[in-house]
Scaffold this active site. Structure first.
Site, mmCIF file in Angstrom:
data_model
loop_
_atom_site.group_PDB
_atom_site.id
_atom_site.type_symbol
_atom_site.label_atom_id
_atom_site.label_comp_id
_atom_site.label_asym_id
_atom_site.label_seq_id
_atom_site.Cartn_x
_atom_site.Cartn_y
_atom_site.Cartn_z
ATOM 1 N N HIS A 77 0.014 -4.128 -1.425
ATOM 2 C CA HIS A 77 -1.107 -4.372 -1.960
ATOM 3 C C HIS A 77 -1.860 -3.506 -2.950
ATOM 4 C CE1 HIS A 77 -0.730 -7.693 0.776
ATOM 5 N NE2 HIS A 77 -1.800 -8.533 -0.142
ATOM 6 N N GLY A 78 -1.628 -2.322 -2.469
ATOM 7 C CA GLY A 78 -2.549 -1.251 -3.187
ATOM 8 C C GLY A 78 -1.969 0.094 -2.835
#
Lengths: 360, 477
Positions: B322-323
């Protein structure tokens, strides 16, 4: 195709046609609903304009419709900044209201808006030309600060940069770097084309064209007033020394000698305005500053010199020039420059007298 | 190009018109449309994307040969190299600096401002390419027959920015039959319905919630307990409505083109446990993590302690996907621990009398409420700007006996209740969708239906014309 499928498809087509009919009817209804008083009441609806500058097109359209419908021939256009618009007072106490009272049957359309610069005024004139609205009678309201050197803003065309780009690419080209340096979003290529043509195409749809007008009108009705700011006279408010040392306030009266060439954006656009107004009746007034509150700044010899420079500049144009300094009593101010109800009345009288040659 | 923009709808109308006007050229229409859609975000990133797709396609030709393993390794290196460079370089550098207490000097290099712009959809297309390479290598998937087909599969504009993550076995056969897709008005209407549902979620609900979420998380370090809970609840609904809006619009676009794309969400906040949640939340990613990380790690066929470790590791990778931030990793680990914890809990209950109680309605409702709150707690890691802010918020949320509500938080908590009500309503309507549609068509006169459609169109257009549209949250991944 089976009978059931055929029946379903017919029902689908029937519903689709009915939906389209209703949607078109709604668009017509929206068009009929929006009139000049939806977006304008002695001045344009500033909240609407602030949210979306393109909404000024609706105001211009509705003025054009009114002129056509009422067959107006001898109307006056008033364009200026927050003083001419009437900041700190409601529209019923604004310059637009009082000057219309004095002008009688000669309607005055007030297209002023806070922060308007000479560049916006010039652009607005071009927009009026495009719409066929004559500027044979034009009153322009400016502040001294319109000619102050713009080190860090404001933009020479504060609101209407996109329109100037479209209507006078040469002038825009010259001003572009100043505008970009001060926050103007200069779109190019696909992004520019998309923004421009999408807006043009969608403007054909009343729901898009009038969305801001309807929302702002509704909000104004809900609020029950179109007052922007505090209408109390300045002496009832607190003006601390700190406030009077605010750089923005001081720059408003900047005494640094004006450069009266086209290096000065005020002069650059005023030259274009004067070219545009050749052979037409034009009055330019420089707003008065509060003689009591801003005594120190006004008394500055640099400030006075600059006012003389402006006088000399306008003396060489065809325009009637009116320097209002010391013409409006200080108790008619709500701050250093904006006026009370009585101040607006007084300003309207002074302008109307000058317009009719009673004072010069 | 945002799905919630006028430009996109003009683009979509043009694509659909060309698609049905020239059935034999459909693959070309989609190939060009995909290229235009991606290039709109930036020509440079489009060239990179196209280059990666072409290289992977070329490499994949060798997957079935004697050097298949080498081809797989090469393909994965290209895809992961691209992903790591854009997404994790800065994160890696900053962590090395922090660990060693030094600071690299990048003056005059491309890392001068310590920022690398992330190409849109890079995480999604990377996972899709990995799945393709692995499936072809394992001979579970027949390789793509042409670069054109491969390009349309990977880059289809309906999903290239934020999923759903398509699998070759589901999608390539559809592309091979694409010329035979006929216009079916029922399917087309379904497509419109999905588009409108997504658009309504995004324009009406998300745009309403977002300012509050931004305001609260913007001052995360000063929030009271009541405000922190309110912010976390609101974000839970913001991210759900935002992402499901995008996904439903993608499915709707698929229906308009006669293609079936997988649904990514099934009212996830009605889940009673982590397993159920991941079958309802971002379904295509969950399946990807299961098939390409959890199962290769040993899945459920290993000792219990290894299963727990695998669950946590798989979810941590999901978080990192996701990040590039520790908060995302922690979010993943948190969900891994929840999954492992739930597995342990089920094991402990097995064979005991109380196990029967877990099948009752009361237990189910209680479990849904508890798990919803556990999910909300997890979102704090996901949304907070940094670890410090996240920990502060959680500390405030934990001090339940100190929680005081202001007038604003009271109102916003009512909004949260209403949003949960919408979630329940969505579940109810979706489970009875066929019946509702039939009743709507048969029992409601066309005059009323037309009026309702007009109102919906007017309201959505008014929102669409309102101004600058906000981007979808998952576009940043």
């Amino acid at each position: 195709m089976s009978g059931l499928r055929k029946k379903r498809r017919l029902a689908f087509i029937r519903t689709a046609i009915w939906t389209a009919v209703l949607f078109i009817a709604l668009q017509i209804g929206i068009s009929l609903y929006v009139k000049l008083d939806t977006v304008y009441h002695f001045r344009l609806n500033y909240n609407m304009f602030l949210d979306n500058q393109q909404s000024i097109e609706v105001v211009i359209d509705e003025i054009s419709n009114t002129i056509e419908k009422e067959n107006l021939q001898d109307y006056i256009i008033l364009v200026g900044n927050s003083v001419a618009w009437g900041t700190n007072e409601k529209s019923d106490h604004s310059l637009g209201k009082y000057i219309n009272e004095l002008s009688g049957e000669q309607v005055v359309f007030n297209l002023s808006a806070p922060s308007m610069q000479p560049g916006d005024i010039y652009t607005l004139l071009l927009m009026l030309d495009r719409k066929g609205i004559r500027t044979d009678n034009l009153v322009i309201g400016l502040s001294y600060s319109a000619f102050v050197e713009r080190v860090n803003g404001p933009r020479a065309v504060f609101w209407l940069g996109d329109y100037l780009r479209e209507l006078d690419s040469e002038a825009f080209g010259k001003a572009r770097s100043q505008l970009v340096h001060n926050g103007y979003e200069y779109r190019t290529g696909w992004e520019y084309a998309e923004t421009k043509y999408l807006h043009q195409a969608l403007s054909l749809l009343p729901l898009y064209r009038y969305k801001d007008a309807i929302v702002s009108h509704y909000e104004e009705q809900k609020d029950g007033t179109d007052l922007l700011g505090d209408p109390r006279p300045w002496f009832e408010k607190k003006y601390t020394e700190k406030k009077l040392q605010d750089p923005q306030y001081l720059n408003f009266f900047n005494p640094k000698p004006f450069v009266m060439s086209e290096e000065n954006w005020g002069v650059f656009f005023m030259n274009r305005i004067m070219e545009h107004q050749e052979g037409k009746k034009t009055l330019v007034f420089i707003n008065s500053a509060n003689g009591e509150l801003s005594k120190k700044e006004i008394a500055n010899p640099g400030y006075q010199d600059n006012l003389r420079k402006l006088e000399s500049y306008f003396a060489e144009t065809e325009a009637i020039y009116l320097n209002l300094q010391e013409s409006i009593p200080s108790d008619m101010f709500t701050d250093h420059v904006h006026l009370t109800k009585e101040g607006n009345q007084k300003l309207a009288q002074l302008l109307w007298q000058a317009w009719n040659g009673e004072v010069n | 190009m945002l799905f919630n923009s006028v430009t996109f709808f003009i683009f979509l109308a043009a694509v659909v018109a060309l698609y049905y006007a020239f059935p034999r050229l459909r693959m070309y229409v989609l190939a060009v449309a995909n290229a235009a859609f991606y290039a709109y975000a930036g020509v440079g990133y489009f060239l990179l994307f196209a280059g990666i797709v072409a290289i992977v396609y070329a490499i994949s030709k060798g997957l079935g040969g004697s050097r298949g393993k080498l081809a797989l390794a090469g393909g994965l290196a290209v895809v992961l190299g691209n992903l790591f460079f854009f997404k994790y370089t800065i994160f890696l550098i900053e962590n090395i600096e922090r660990a060693l207490g030094i600071e690299f000097d990048f003056a005059g290099t491309f890392l001068d401002d310590r920022m690398i712009l992330l190409p849109i959809g890079i995480s999604f297309y990377s996972f899709q390419l990995i799945a393709y390479l692995v499936d072809v290598y394992r001979k579970k998937l027949e390789p793509s027959r042409s670069l054109l087909e491969f390009w349309v599969f990977i880059s289809l504009f309906a999903h290239s920015a934020a999923g759903p993550i398509l699998r070759g076995n589901d999608f390539l056969p559809q592309l091979r039959r694409i010329e035979n897709v006929s216009f079916i008005d029922r399917r087309f209407k379904l497509g419109i319905a999905f588009l409108l549902l997504g658009l309504t979620k995004k324009l009406v609900i998300v745009e309403f919630i977002a300012p509050y979420v931004n305001e609260y998380f913007g001052r995360a370090g000063t929030l009271t307990g009541g405000e922190a809970w309110t912010a976390a609840y609101l974000f839970a609904f913001q991210i759900y409505f935002d992402f499901s809006a995008y996904s439903e619009m993608a499915v709707g676009i698929g229906f308009l083109l006669g293609l079936k794309l997988d649904l990514n969400f099934k009212t996830p906040y009605l889940s009673a446990n982590p397993n159920e949640f991941w079958r309802r939340w971002h379904i295509t990613l969950s399946q990807w993590i299961r098939d390409y990380i959890f199962i290769p790690l040993g899945g459920s066929r290993v000792a219990n302690w290894r299963i727990y470790c695998n669950l946590i590791a798989a979810m941590a990778i999901s978080g990192l996907w996701h990040g590039a931030a520790w908060t995302f990793i922690l979010w993943g680990v948190y969900h891994g621990v929840l999954s492992a914890g739930h597995r342990l809990y089920r094991r402990l209950l097995k064979g005991r009398k109380v196990e029967a109680w877990t099948a009752t309605r009361v237990y189910k409702i209680g479990a849904v409420i508890v798990f919803f709150h556990l999910t909300v707690v997890g979102w704090v890691f996901f949304r907070a700007d940094g670890m410090q802010e996240a920990m502060y918020m959680l500390k405030q949320m934990a001090a339940i006996h100190h929680i005081q509500l202001t007038e604003e938080t009271k109102k916003l908590l009512l909004v949260v209740v209403a949003l949960y009500g919408l979630h329940l309503a969505e579940s109810f309507i979706v489970s009875r969708f066929g019946k509702f549609i039939q009743a709507w068509r048969i029992r409601v006169p066309f005059v009323v239906r037309g009026a309702v459609y007009t109102i919906i169109a007017t309201v959505l257009l008014a929102y669409l014309f309102k101004g600058e549209s906000s981007s979808f949250i998952y576009f940043q991944f």
